[in-house]
Design an enzyme around this catalytic site. Structure first.
Site, PDB file in Angstrom:
ATOM      1  N   GLY A  41       0.907  -1.201  -0.212  1.00  0.00           N
ATOM      2  CA  GLY A  41       0.016   0.208   0.097  1.00  0.00           C
ATOM      3  C   GLY A  41       0.862   1.333  -0.019  1.00  0.00           C
ATOM      4  O   GLY A  41       2.039   1.345   0.269  1.00  0.00           O
ATOM      5  N   CYS A  48       5.445  -5.997   1.609  1.00  0.00           N
ATOM      6  CA  CYS A  48       5.626  -4.505   1.600  1.00  0.00           C
ATOM      7  C   CYS A  48       5.115  -3.839   2.602  1.00  0.00           C
ATOM      8  O   CYS A  48       4.990  -3.884   3.769  1.00  0.00           O
ATOM      9  CB  CYS A  48       5.243  -4.095   0.293  1.00  0.00           C
ATOM     10  SG  CYS A  48       6.277  -2.543  -0.121  1.00  0.00           S
ATOM     11  N   TYR A  49       4.219  -2.894   2.285  1.00  0.00           N
ATOM     12  CA  TYR A  49       3.528  -1.997   3.692  1.00  0.00           C
ATOM     13  C   TYR A  49       2.816  -3.270   4.372  1.00  0.00           C
ATOM     14  O   TYR A  49       2.683  -3.181   5.565  1.00  0.00           O
ATOM     15  CB  TYR A  49       2.442  -1.286   2.723  1.00  0.00           C
ATOM     16  CG  TYR A  49       1.354  -0.923   3.939  1.00  0.00           C
ATOM     17  CD1 TYR A  49       1.819   0.269   4.724  1.00  0.00           C
ATOM     18  CD2 TYR A  49       0.366  -1.342   4.413  1.00  0.00           C
ATOM     19  CE1 TYR A  49       0.943   1.115   5.732  1.00  0.00           C
ATOM     20  CE2 TYR A  49      -0.420  -0.809   5.442  1.00  0.00           C
ATOM     21  CZ  TYR A  49      -0.451   0.259   6.051  1.00  0.00           C
ATOM     22  OH  TYR A  49      -1.131   0.905   7.079  1.00  0.00           O
ATOM     23  N   HIS A 102       8.503  -7.713  -3.418  1.00  0.00           N
ATOM     24  CA  HIS A 102       7.218  -8.201  -3.870  1.00  0.00           C
ATOM     25  C   HIS A 102       7.149  -9.313  -4.613  1.00  0.00           C
ATOM     26  O   HIS A 102       7.657  -9.622  -5.813  1.00  0.00           O
ATOM     27  CB  HIS A 102       6.684  -7.331  -5.002  1.00  0.00           C
ATOM     28  CG  HIS A 102       5.975  -5.903  -4.431  1.00  0.00           C
ATOM     29  ND1 HIS A 102       4.868  -5.606  -4.127  1.00  0.00           N
ATOM     30  CD2 HIS A 102       6.733  -4.646  -3.946  1.00  0.00           C
ATOM     31  CE1 HIS A 102       4.790  -4.523  -3.469  1.00  0.00           C
ATOM     32  NE2 HIS A 102       5.912  -3.858  -3.466  1.00  0.00           N
ATOM     33  N   GLU A 128       4.841 -11.256  -5.732  1.00  0.00           N
ATOM     34  CA  GLU A 128       3.850 -11.266  -6.778  1.00  0.00           C
ATOM     35  C   GLU A 128       4.280 -10.973  -7.958  1.00  0.00           C
ATOM     36  O   GLU A 128       3.764 -11.342  -9.000  1.00  0.00           O
ATOM     37  CB  GLU A 128       2.473 -10.927  -6.262  1.00  0.00           C
ATOM     38  CG  GLU A 128       2.490  -9.102  -6.573  1.00  0.00           C
ATOM     39  CD  GLU A 128       3.260  -8.543  -5.112  1.00  0.00           C
ATOM     40  OE1 GLU A 128       3.983  -9.207  -4.483  1.00  0.00           O
ATOM     41  OE2 GLU A 128       2.991  -7.421  -4.818  1.00  0.00           O
ATOM     42  N   ASP A 140     -16.886 -12.268 -22.088  1.00  0.00           N
ATOM     43  CA  ASP A 140     -17.457 -12.384 -20.938  1.00  0.00           C
ATOM     44  C   ASP A 140     -18.961 -13.021 -20.948  1.00  0.00           C
ATOM     45  O   ASP A 140     -19.461 -14.084 -20.529  1.00  0.00           O
ATOM     46  CB  ASP A 140     -17.374 -11.256 -19.953  1.00  0.00           C
ATOM     47  CG  ASP A 140     -16.113 -10.941 -19.800  1.00  0.00           C
ATOM     48  OD1 ASP A 140     -14.924 -11.752 -20.075  1.00  0.00           O
ATOM     49  OD2 ASP A 140     -15.600  -9.785 -19.229  1.00  0.00           O
ATOM     50  N   LYS A 178     -10.120 -12.538 -15.866  1.00  0.00           N
ATOM     51  CA  LYS A 178     -10.134 -12.622 -17.459  1.00  0.00           C
ATOM     52  C   LYS A 178      -9.724 -14.039 -17.762  1.00  0.00           C
ATOM     53  O   LYS A 178     -10.323 -14.600 -18.521  1.00  0.00           O
ATOM     54  CB  LYS A 178      -9.516 -11.427 -17.937  1.00  0.00           C
ATOM     55  CG  LYS A 178     -10.071 -11.236 -19.595  1.00  0.00           C
ATOM     56  CD  LYS A 178     -11.223 -10.654 -19.800  1.00  0.00           C
ATOM     57  CE  LYS A 178     -11.774 -10.683 -21.088  1.00  0.00           C
ATOM     58  NZ  LYS A 178     -13.116  -9.775 -21.299  1.00  0.00           N
TER      59      LYS A 178
END
Ligand code: XMP
Length: 509
Positions: free
Chosen positions: A53, A80-81, A167, A169, A225, A365
């Site tokens: 964040g 992180c945060y 991070h 990710e 979708d 998606k």
């Protein structure tokens, strides 16, 4: 079902984290840091991930969760945060010093820990921070360091609490995927058995039970979708489903027919196709402003759908193709919305229905595409590149006319065909033609021409929030340009767009 909670503290990465978790076949859901403790406890999560964040834990407005989240007995990974917050809530010290700030690829050294099983002692991670954990809380130890960060990773293994300053990710963290997999499987004890096949089977069974015998209505826009939602629902309720395909006349070449063919022939669905192109053009006459055009199209889509729905009469269920990023963008998450959500849709006000069902609201998606393939929708429909709801109307700059749409449709088809034919290692993530609205002088045979200027756009991107223009081989561009000027008579000039996003956007309008 095994579930992981991604507790969102306002980072831009919440969705990416959830997606990485799902790549390990563990279902993840994103919720706000404000989620009450009772709800988190009742959620039955196997583990919790605190996102990054933009704040410092000492900001008065810094987002903080109930400290008791760390005492639920559920493993937590702070990123992180999220790592700083974990340290702060547990009585450690967070430092802030400009000189310590690290951004980009950084060497990471790790010590033995369940989080780092199979991770080499030295590797590269991605850092983006100013604050850092200066003193670890009691009971915690340092399990990773970087040159600038004495506590790049911390842990209280006995309580299943882990924090990383970097991070895991993002793909720049070499072993990020392994670290997340370790957290999920070794620390949270997840089996990782969530698959698309299970998802489709479970959804079909659920809706068959809940909605069998009911009258179900689905609006199709022609996009991926709503198509996947319709096919899934069709498998559950069969002829109970009626689909209304609103063709706004702004689709790409052959697209409307391809969609219709699949629904009618492959799935034998009750399909009503409304060719509303003229109606949309009428409403768009004189409109030049992009946002105005979007608004007109969005509204008209609903009106056309309503008109058809009125003929059908009362239905029990209305199906919507809402997907997870739409759910998150409409206020579940904490990240600032960078681009307002712009799907054609909205809720028809006069359609007579009892309830709304959104069968894809949990899926990203790429998962929607996987579900589509699982359901037997042809690959070429499911894997189509993103196409904006307002269609070609926002690629004909300024006022939209039938003639301009026809020109653009041809140019766009040629460009896409040439890219597909080129057999590139990887196609750009989005590629299309734009009718720029400016005319240019040319010469053809011995005569002067004064025709349209067409721009070609191709971008590569991970998330469409930022994008880089694609370095297409010159030969591909040359071929597309030659074919466009030869085959589309009214075009006298072709240009290639070499602007990234930012400062430009992907679409020209
Ligand atoms: P921009 O132009 O905002 O595009 O950089 C980012 C992505 O969003 C798509 N896009 C839209 N999609 N309705 C949509 O459904 C819209 O009004 C719209 N405008 C842009 C665009 O095609 C790209 O994939």
């Amino acid at each position: 079902m095994e579930k992981i909670l991604v507790l969102d503290f306002g980072g831009q990465y919440a969705q990416l984290i959830a997606r990485r978790v799902r790549e390990q076949h563990v279902y993840a859901e994103i919720r706000s840091y404000k989620t009450p403790l009772g709800e988190i406890r009742a959620g039955g999560y196997r583990g919790i991930i605190f996102t990054g964040g933009p704040n410092s834990v000492y900001d008065p407005a810094a987002p903080k969760c109930d400290p008791a989240v760390l005492r639920l007995g559920v493993p937590v990974l702070g990123i992180c945060y999220g790592c700083q917050l974990m340290a702060h809530l547990e009585g450690g010290e967070v430092g802030s010093a400009g000189s310590i700030s690290e951004y980009g690829k950084v060497e990471l050294s790790v010590r033995p820990s369940p989080l780092f099983e199979g991770v080499p002692e030295n590797s590269v991670c991605w850092m983006s921070h100013t604050d850092y954990v200066k003193a670890v809380p009691e009971g915690f130890s340092v399990i990773g360091t970087s040159a600038q960060c004495p506590a790049a990773a911390i842990a209280c293994a006995a309580r299943g609490l882990y924090g990383v300053q970097f991070h895991p990710e993002v793909t720049h963290t070499e072993y990020g995927r392994d670290m997340l997999a370790n957290f999920l499987k070794k620390i949270c004890g997840c089996a990782g058995d969530w698959t698309m096949e299970d998802f489709v089977r479970a959804s079909v069974e659920k809706y068959r039970k809940e909605l069998g015998g009911k009258k179900v209505l689905c609006a199709l826009s022609g996009g991926v979708d709503s198509s996947v939602a319709a096919v899934l629902m069709h498998r559950a309720v069969g002829d109970g489903l009626t689909c209304v395909f609103v063709d706004h006349g702004l689709l790409r070449k052959g697209e409307g027919d391809a969609v219709e063919r699949v629904f009618r022939e492959k799935f034998s669905m009750n399909l009503i196709r409304v060719n509303a192109g003229e109606r949309f053009l009428g409403k768009l006459a004189g409109a030049e402003e992009p946002e105005k055009k979007r608004m007109i199209i969005g509204e008209e889509f609903i009106r056309v759908f309503e008109d058809e729905a009125k003929k059908i009469g009362h239905v029990h269920v209305l199906v919507q193709g809402t997907i997870y990023p739409d759910v998150v963008e409409s206020g579940v998450g904490e990240a600032a919305t960078i681009k307002s959500h712009h799907n054609v849709g909205g809720l028809p006000s006069v359609v007579d229905f009892d309830e709304i069902v959104e069968p894809l609201r949990l899926l990203f998606k790429d998962e929607v595409r996987a579900a589509g393939l699982e359901l037997g929708i042809p690959r070429e429909l499911v894997m189509r590149q993103p196409f904006p709801g307002p269609g070609l109307a926002i690629r004909v700059l300024g006022e939209v006319t039938r003639e301009k749409l026809a020109v653009l449709r041809e140019c766009d088809a040629i460009f896409r065909e040439e890219i597909d034919r080129a057999g590139l290692d990887k196609n750009p993530d989005q590629y299309f033609a734009v009718l720029t609205g400016s005319r240019a002088v040319g010469v053809m045979g011995d005569a002067r021409t004064y025709g349209h200027t067409v721009a070609l756009r191709a971008v590569s991107t991970d998330d469409f929030m930022t994008a880089d223009w694609s370095r297409l081989p010159f030969d591909v561009l040359a071929k597309a340009s030659a074919r466009i000027t030869n085959e589309v008579r009214s075009v006298s000039r072709v240009v290639y767009d070499i602007t990234s996003k930012p400062p430009a956007t992907v679409e020209w309008e």
